[in-house]
Motif scaffolding. Structure first.
Motif, short mmCIF file in Angstrom:
data_model
loop_
_atom_site.label_atom_id
_atom_site.label_comp_id
_atom_site.label_asym_id
_atom_site.label_seq_id
_atom_site.Cartn_x
_atom_site.Cartn_y
_atom_site.Cartn_z
N UNK A 55 -2.55 -4.19 -15.68
CA UNK A 55 -3.63 -5.17 -15.64
C UNK A 55 -4.67 -4.74 -14.61
N UNK A 56 -5.78 -5.42 -14.59
CA UNK A 56 -6.83 -5.13 -13.61
C UNK A 56 -6.38 -5.60 -12.22
N UNK A 57 -6.82 -4.88 -11.20
CA UNK A 57 -6.51 -5.28 -9.82
C UNK A 57 -7.80 -5.28 -8.99
N UNK A 58 -7.72 -5.97 -7.90
CA UNK A 58 -8.80 -5.97 -6.92
C UNK A 58 -8.15 -5.85 -5.55
N UNK A 59 -8.51 -4.79 -4.83
CA UNK A 59 -7.93 -4.60 -3.51
C UNK A 59 -8.36 -5.70 -2.56
N UNK A 60 -7.44 -6.04 -1.66
CA UNK A 60 -7.71 -7.05 -0.64
C UNK A 60 -7.49 -6.46 0.74
N UNK A 61 -7.88 -7.23 1.78
CA UNK A 61 -7.79 -6.74 3.15
C UNK A 61 -7.02 -7.73 4.01
N UNK A 62 -6.08 -7.18 4.78
CA UNK A 62 -5.35 -8.00 5.74
C UNK A 62 -5.95 -7.74 7.12
N UNK A 63 -6.56 -8.78 7.70
CA UNK A 63 -7.10 -8.68 9.06
C UNK A 63 -5.99 -9.04 10.02
N UNK B 251 0.88 -1.18 0.00
CA UNK B 251 0.00 0.00 0.00
C UNK B 251 0.91 1.22 0.00
N UNK B 252 1.65 1.39 -1.09
CA UNK B 252 2.71 2.39 -1.10
C UNK B 252 2.19 3.82 -1.27
N UNK B 253 0.94 3.98 -1.65
CA UNK B 253 0.38 5.32 -1.83
C UNK B 253 -1.11 5.27 -1.51
N UNK C 244 -4.75 -3.51 0.71
CA UNK C 244 -3.54 -3.58 -0.12
C UNK C 244 -3.87 -4.17 -1.48
N UNK C 245 -2.90 -4.12 -2.37
CA UNK C 245 -2.99 -4.84 -3.65
C UNK C 245 -1.58 -5.16 -4.11
N UNK C 246 -1.46 -5.89 -5.19
CA UNK C 246 -0.16 -6.15 -5.82
C UNK C 246 -0.32 -5.96 -7.32
N UNK C 247 0.78 -5.57 -7.99
CA UNK C 247 0.63 -5.23 -9.41
C UNK C 247 1.97 -5.15 -10.12
N UNK C 248 1.91 -5.19 -11.44
CA UNK C 248 3.03 -4.80 -12.30
C UNK C 248 2.69 -3.41 -12.81
N UNK C 249 3.49 -2.43 -12.45
CA UNK C 249 3.22 -1.03 -12.78
C UNK C 249 3.93 -0.60 -14.06
N UNK C 250 3.26 0.26 -14.83
CA UNK C 250 3.92 0.99 -15.91
C UNK C 250 4.17 2.39 -15.41
N UNK C 251 5.43 2.79 -15.40
CA UNK C 251 5.83 4.11 -14.91
C UNK C 251 6.46 4.90 -16.05
N UNK C 252 6.09 6.16 -16.17
CA UNK C 252 6.60 7.00 -17.28
C UNK C 252 6.96 8.39 -16.78
N UNK C 253 8.07 8.91 -17.31
CA UNK C 253 8.47 10.29 -17.04
C UNK C 253 9.22 10.81 -18.25
N UNK C 254 9.24 12.12 -18.42
CA UNK C 254 9.97 12.74 -19.52
C UNK C 254 10.67 13.99 -19.02
N UNK C 255 11.82 14.30 -19.61
CA UNK C 255 12.60 15.48 -19.24
C UNK C 255 12.85 16.32 -20.49
N UNK C 256 12.53 17.60 -20.40
CA UNK C 256 12.84 18.57 -21.46
C UNK C 256 14.28 19.01 -21.25
N UNK C 257 15.20 18.46 -22.02
CA UNK C 257 16.62 18.68 -21.80
C UNK C 257 17.02 20.13 -22.05
#
Length: 354
Positions: A176-184, A19-21, A206-219
């Motif tokens: 991909x699609x995710x479904x949140x789960x609960x840790x009791x 649950x990083x964010x 919480x959940x688990x996933x493969x994330x696509x992360x993107x950023x760009x820099x104007x040099x």
């Protein structure tokens, strides 16, 4: 002189249950994309982690976003004049020259993004007894920190102090699609003599996933503010921080720190290109299970499709990790960052912004 020069970073990264964010209810952030629910990590969360990575791992000056800007200026005043009895008032007055007010209880009205060099420049003017508003404004504009130029600065009280961000960071989403789960969970009262019942009950989403992360820099934007040499160093530092940083939400609970599965970096001379369209149709699990390999295949296929139909192919491309060799030969992260820094330096050589 080159008119456009961008560096795009594409990262695929798998995170375990985590649950990083979180949102305001404590749930992992999510987003609808392609008609299904995705895990999401906000750009703000990852940029904060990147700034902390800068401060710890690079020699670049890192600014501070704070309501205690007067304290930073005061420290610089005392460094110049240790016997100064009015350092506190002088620091507040220095900020007033740029329409930023500060009081003892809550500091400035809003967060102020300021570099150590700017705080020192304000202190020098204060010690000199300068009363020229334009000189204080100049001190707050010159010598920005690398992250200030990368992520921008907004000063509502004085728009002339603003910086346009040279970098853009997308919200990370799951491929991909995710479904949140609960840790009791329960917590035991160590001093309780009665063995029945728990001292505390609770749940963590919480959940688990493969994330696509993107950023760009104007040099070229970087080079205009920092100069060509430091711009190349800053692109490398940005790339390293983007690859290896991670927000720390619930980290003690989940120990979810991972490294990327694959990285694709491009140098473009037309425009930034976010390749999130590769995952508009949610990735299905591969034949042997898991989403990482299927996500790599989808990214490589979509990138080639975009280049063939809409955008120019990148001027240069680099990949790290297996699975994206169709886009560029794979190499280690360090070798890629070295090559990227050199490529940016070469691209700027003889093309300095005037």
């Amino acid at each position: 002189m080159k008119k456009r020069l961008y560096v795009d970073f594409h990262v695929l990264q798998t995170v375990p249950p985590s649950c990083i964010n979180r949102d305001d209810t404590g749930s992992p952030k999510t987003a609808m994309y392609g008609g299904v629910l995705r895990a999401r990590v906000s750009s703000q969360a990852w940029k904060h982690a990147m700034r902390e990575d800068f401060a710890e791992n690079t020699p670049l000056d890192v600014g501070k976003r704070t309501k205690k800007a007067a304290e930073l200026v005061k420290e610089q005043i005392l460094a110049l004049d240790p016997e100064q009895k009015k350092a506190d008032k002088m620091a507040k007055d220095a900020l007033k020259h740029v329409n930023i007010t500060s009081n003892d209880k809550k500091g400035t009205d809003a967060l102020v993004f300021i570099s150590s060099a700017q705080a020192k420049a304000l202190a020098e003017l204060a010690v000199e007894g300068c009363t020229n508003d334009e000189k204080y404004e100049e001190a707050m504009i010159k010598n920005p920190s690398a992250d200030m130029v990368l992520f921008g600065r907004m000063v509502a009280q004085k728009a002339s102090l603003n910086y346009d961000a040279a970098a853009q960071v997308a919200h990370s989403i799951s491929t991909h699609a995710v479904k949140n789960e609960y840790d009791y969970f329960t917590a035991v009262d160590d001093c309780q003599t009665d063995s029945t019942g728990a001292g505390h009950l609770g749940t963590v989403e919480y959940n688990s996933s493969t994330l696509y992360r993107y950023a760009t820099v104007n040099v070229l934007e970087l080079a205009e503010q920092l100069g060509a040499e430091q711009a190349a160093e800053t692109v490398r530092a940005f790339g390293e921080a983007f690859l290896f940083s991670m927000p720390t939400g619930k980290q003690n609970t989940f120990a979810n720190r991972t490294l990327p599965d694959a990285v694709y970096v491009t140098i473009r001379e037309d425009q930034p290109v976010n390749l999130c369209g590769a995952f508009e149709r949610a990735v299905s699990r591969g034949e042997q299970g898991g989403y990482a390999e299927a996500s790599k295949a989808a990214l490589a296929q979509y990138a080639q499709q975009v280049y063939a139909s809409f955008a120019e192919a990148p001027a240069q491309s680099f990949t790290v990790g297996g699975g994206l060799e169709a886009l560029a030969p794979a190499q280690t992260a360090k070798a890629m960052l070295d090559a990227l820094e050199k490529a940016v330096r070469d691209a700027l050589s003889g093309n300095e912004v005037e």
